[in-house]
Motif scaffolding. Sequence first.
Motif, PDB file in Angstrom:
ATOM      1  N   ALA A   1     -66.496  63.254 -89.203  1.00 38.44           N
ATOM      2  CA  ALA A   1     -65.129  63.773 -89.146  1.00 38.44           C
ATOM      3  C   ALA A   1     -64.520  63.878 -90.534  1.00 38.44           C
ATOM      4  O   ALA A   1     -63.890  64.896 -90.883  1.00 38.44           O
ATOM      5  CB  ALA A   1     -64.276  62.870 -88.256  1.00 38.44           C
ATOM      6  N   THR A   2     -64.681  62.851 -91.347  1.00 38.94           N
ATOM      7  CA  THR A   2     -64.109  62.905 -92.694  1.00 38.94           C
ATOM      8  C   THR A   2     -64.841  63.935 -93.558  1.00 38.94           C
ATOM      9  O   THR A   2     -64.227  64.597 -94.396  1.00 38.94           O
ATOM     10  CB  THR A   2     -64.139  61.523 -93.357  1.00 38.94           C
ATOM     11  N   ALA A   3     -66.149  64.100 -93.333  1.00 41.91           N
ATOM     12  CA  ALA A   3     -66.900  65.116 -94.073  1.00 41.91           C
ATOM     13  C   ALA A   3     -66.424  66.513 -93.722  1.00 41.91           C
ATOM     14  O   ALA A   3     -66.509  67.436 -94.547  1.00 41.91           O
ATOM     15  CB  ALA A   3     -68.395  64.975 -93.789  1.00 41.91           C
ATOM     16  N   ARG A   4     -65.897  66.680 -92.513  1.00 41.38           N
ATOM     17  CA  ARG A   4     -65.367  67.976 -92.088  1.00 41.38           C
ATOM     18  C   ARG A   4     -63.960  68.237 -92.622  1.00 41.38           C
ATOM     19  O   ARG A   4     -63.384  69.282 -92.337  1.00 41.38           O
ATOM     20  CB  ARG A   4     -65.342  68.045 -90.561  1.00 41.38           C
ATOM     21  N   GLY A   5     -63.405  67.294 -93.362  1.00 40.75           N
ATOM     22  CA  GLY A   5     -62.099  67.508 -93.950  1.00 40.75           C
ATOM     23  C   GLY A   5     -60.948  66.864 -93.227  1.00 40.75           C
ATOM     24  O   GLY A   5     -59.782  67.084 -93.589  1.00 40.75           O
ATOM     25  N   LEU A   6     -61.211  66.043 -92.203  1.00 41.62           N
ATOM     26  CA  LEU A   6     -60.136  65.302 -91.553  1.00 41.62           C
ATOM     27  C   LEU A   6     -59.712  64.135 -92.443  1.00 41.62           C
ATOM     28  O   LEU A   6     -60.538  63.528 -93.127  1.00 41.62           O
ATOM     29  CB  LEU A   6     -60.589  64.790 -90.191  1.00 41.62           C
ATOM     30  N   LYS A   7     -58.427  63.830 -92.438  1.00 44.33           N
ATOM     31  CA  LYS A   7     -57.867  62.785 -93.275  1.00 44.33           C
ATOM     32  C   LYS A   7     -57.579  61.535 -92.450  1.00 44.33           C
ATOM     33  O   LYS A   7     -57.471  61.591 -91.214  1.00 44.33           O
ATOM     34  CB  LYS A   7     -56.587  63.277 -93.960  1.00 44.33           C
ATOM     35  N   VAL A   8     -57.458  60.405 -93.127  1.00 42.33           N
ATOM     36  CA  VAL A   8     -57.270  59.118 -92.460  1.00 42.33           C
ATOM     37  C   VAL A   8     -55.999  58.463 -92.984  1.00 42.33           C
ATOM     38  O   VAL A   8     -55.847  58.265 -94.194  1.00 42.33           O
ATOM     39  CB  VAL A   8     -58.480  58.191 -92.708  1.00 42.33           C
ATOM     40  N   ASP A   9     -55.083  58.140 -92.068  1.00 39.13           N
ATOM     41  CA  ASP A   9     -53.817  57.492 -92.441  1.00 39.13           C
ATOM     42  C   ASP A   9     -53.738  56.109 -91.814  1.00 39.13           C
ATOM     43  O   ASP A   9     -53.924  55.958 -90.595  1.00 39.13           O
ATOM     44  CB  ASP A   9     -52.623  58.321 -91.972  1.00 39.13           C
ATOM     45  N   VAL A  10     -53.459  55.096 -92.637  1.00 40.15           N
ATOM     46  CA  VAL A  10     -53.262  53.734 -92.136  1.00 40.15           C
ATOM     47  C   VAL A  10     -51.812  53.601 -91.692  1.00 40.15           C
ATOM     48  O   VAL A  10     -50.928  53.310 -92.483  1.00 40.15           O
ATOM     49  CB  VAL A  10     -53.579  52.675 -93.205  1.00 40.15           C
ATOM     50  N   GLY A  11     -51.555  53.857 -90.414  1.00 41.01           N
ATOM     51  CA  GLY A  11     -50.259  53.487 -89.855  1.00 41.01           C
ATOM     52  C   GLY A  11     -50.306  51.991 -89.607  1.00 41.01           C
ATOM     53  O   GLY A  11     -50.938  51.527 -88.663  1.00 41.01           O
ATOM     54  N   HIS A  12     -49.665  51.212 -90.474  1.00 43.85           N
ATOM     55  CA  HIS A  12     -49.824  49.748 -90.458  1.00 43.85           C
ATOM     56  C   HIS A  12     -49.186  49.158 -89.202  1.00 43.85           C
ATOM     57  O   HIS A  12     -49.832  48.974 -88.189  1.00 43.85           O
ATOM     58  CB  HIS A  12     -49.215  49.168 -91.736  1.00 43.85           C
TER      59      HIS A  12
END
Length: 420
Positions: A254-265
Motif C-alpha cells: 500500500a505504501t509503495a503504491r503511494g498511500l500515506k500513513v498518519d498517526v492519529g494518536h
Amino acid sequence: MTQVLLKGGRVVDPSAGLDAVLDILVVNGRIAAIGPDLAARETDAETIDCRDRLVLPGLIDTHAHVYQYVTGRFGLNADMCGVQSGVTTLVDQGGASCITMPGFRHFVAQPAATRVLAYMSAYLVGGLEGHYYPDLYRPDCLDAAATVKSALANADLVKGIKAHAEIGGFARWGLDVMKIAAKIGRDANLPLYIHFGQLWPKPEAGGLAVNPDSIFDQVVETLKPGDILAHPFSRHPGGFVEENGRLHPLVHEATARGLKVDVGHGSHFSFNTARIVLDSGVMPDTLGADMHGYNTTVPAPAGTPDSHPDEEHSFLGRSQFSLVSAMTSMLALGLPLDHVVRMVTSNAAKLAGMEDQIGTLQVGRGADISVLDDRRGRWVLEDNEGTKVVTDRMLTPLFCLRDGVRFNANSPSLPLAMAA
C-alpha cells in the motif's frame, strides 16, 4: 512596523535542510531573515531568548476535532488545541459535512486565531458525537454529488475527505460506504483519509460475519495514491496489525503504491502496536493529536452523553495530551527528531495541499513558528492499554507565532509530565 527577534534557538526545518543555532527576524508578521547573530532593525523590537529551545516551522496537527458544540461533546475549541498548545494549523477530521460546512466556516474557522482546515466528512451528518449513533453512517446517509459540490466550493478550507473503515460498519454494510467515499475523493480530486477501527456498538445479530484481517486489503483496493491510512498504531483489529500480532502483508504494498500513513494518536495509540509496525519497516508520514471531548479533560456541554461506547476513549481517564506530547511519544519509540519534525511540518503541509504556504521557515513567508522546550531527564509515558514507557526526552510547547502574533502555550489540555 512590528518586529520580533527570536534569538539563539535550535532552528530545525527539515524541508530547508536547517538544523543549527540561528536567529529569526520577523517583520510585520513575515519572516524577514534567518541567520546567526541577527540584529533587530528597530529599537522597539521584541527580542525573545530562545537558547536551548527548539524553533520549528509552525506545527500542523493533521487530526483535530474542533467543530465545537455542533459535534456535541466530541468537538473541542480550536484555539485550545491550536495556538494555545503551540500549534499554528489544525486539520479537522470529519466534523463538518456538505450540510454543515457553512457553519464550520462561520463559527469555527473564521473566528479562530489558529488556521483551521477541514477534511470534510463523507457522511451527510458529519462527525456527530464521534459516531456515537452508527445508524447515521449507513450508505443511504451519503450523497456523493452534494459532498463533491461543497468540497469544490469551499476549496480554501476543504483539503480532503474523511471516511471510516470500521468493523461495525463492515458488519452492517460491507464495502458500500467505502466505495462511495472513494468516489467522492476521486471526483473532488482530494485525498481520502481512512480511519481504521470499530464503529460502536458492533451489531450483535443480523450483521455480516467479518474477518478483521480482511478489512485492510478490501479498503486499500478502493484507494488512490495520496490517500491516507490512519491509526497505524491502534490496538483495534482490522488495521495495520493482524490478530496474530504481525503486520498485515499488504501494508508495504500500500505504501509503495503511494498511500500515506498518519498517526492519529489520541485514544487509539498503543506502544506495543507501534513497535510491531516500526520494526516491520513502516515509517509514518504525518502525526495528529486526535484530541476530542471524550479523551481530554474539558467541561462537557450540557445534555451530552456521559461516556463513549468505545471503551478505548475512556482509558485515558479524560486525561491531558497534545500534539507536542504525541511528538514526545514518537521520539520515545526511536523516531529521529528530523523525521518527527517533518511529520508535523512539511509532510503535514503536503497532506493539506499547502506546502507552498506553510510547514517550512522561509524568508518572505508568513511567520508561523513554534517554540518548544526540549528537556532531558526521565519521564513515564502511558498509552491507552496501560503500557508504560520510560523516556529520557520531553518536549513541551512554550509559545508560537501565528503570522507574527505571539500566543503562549497555556491550554488547559496540556499534560503534566510524570517523572520516572
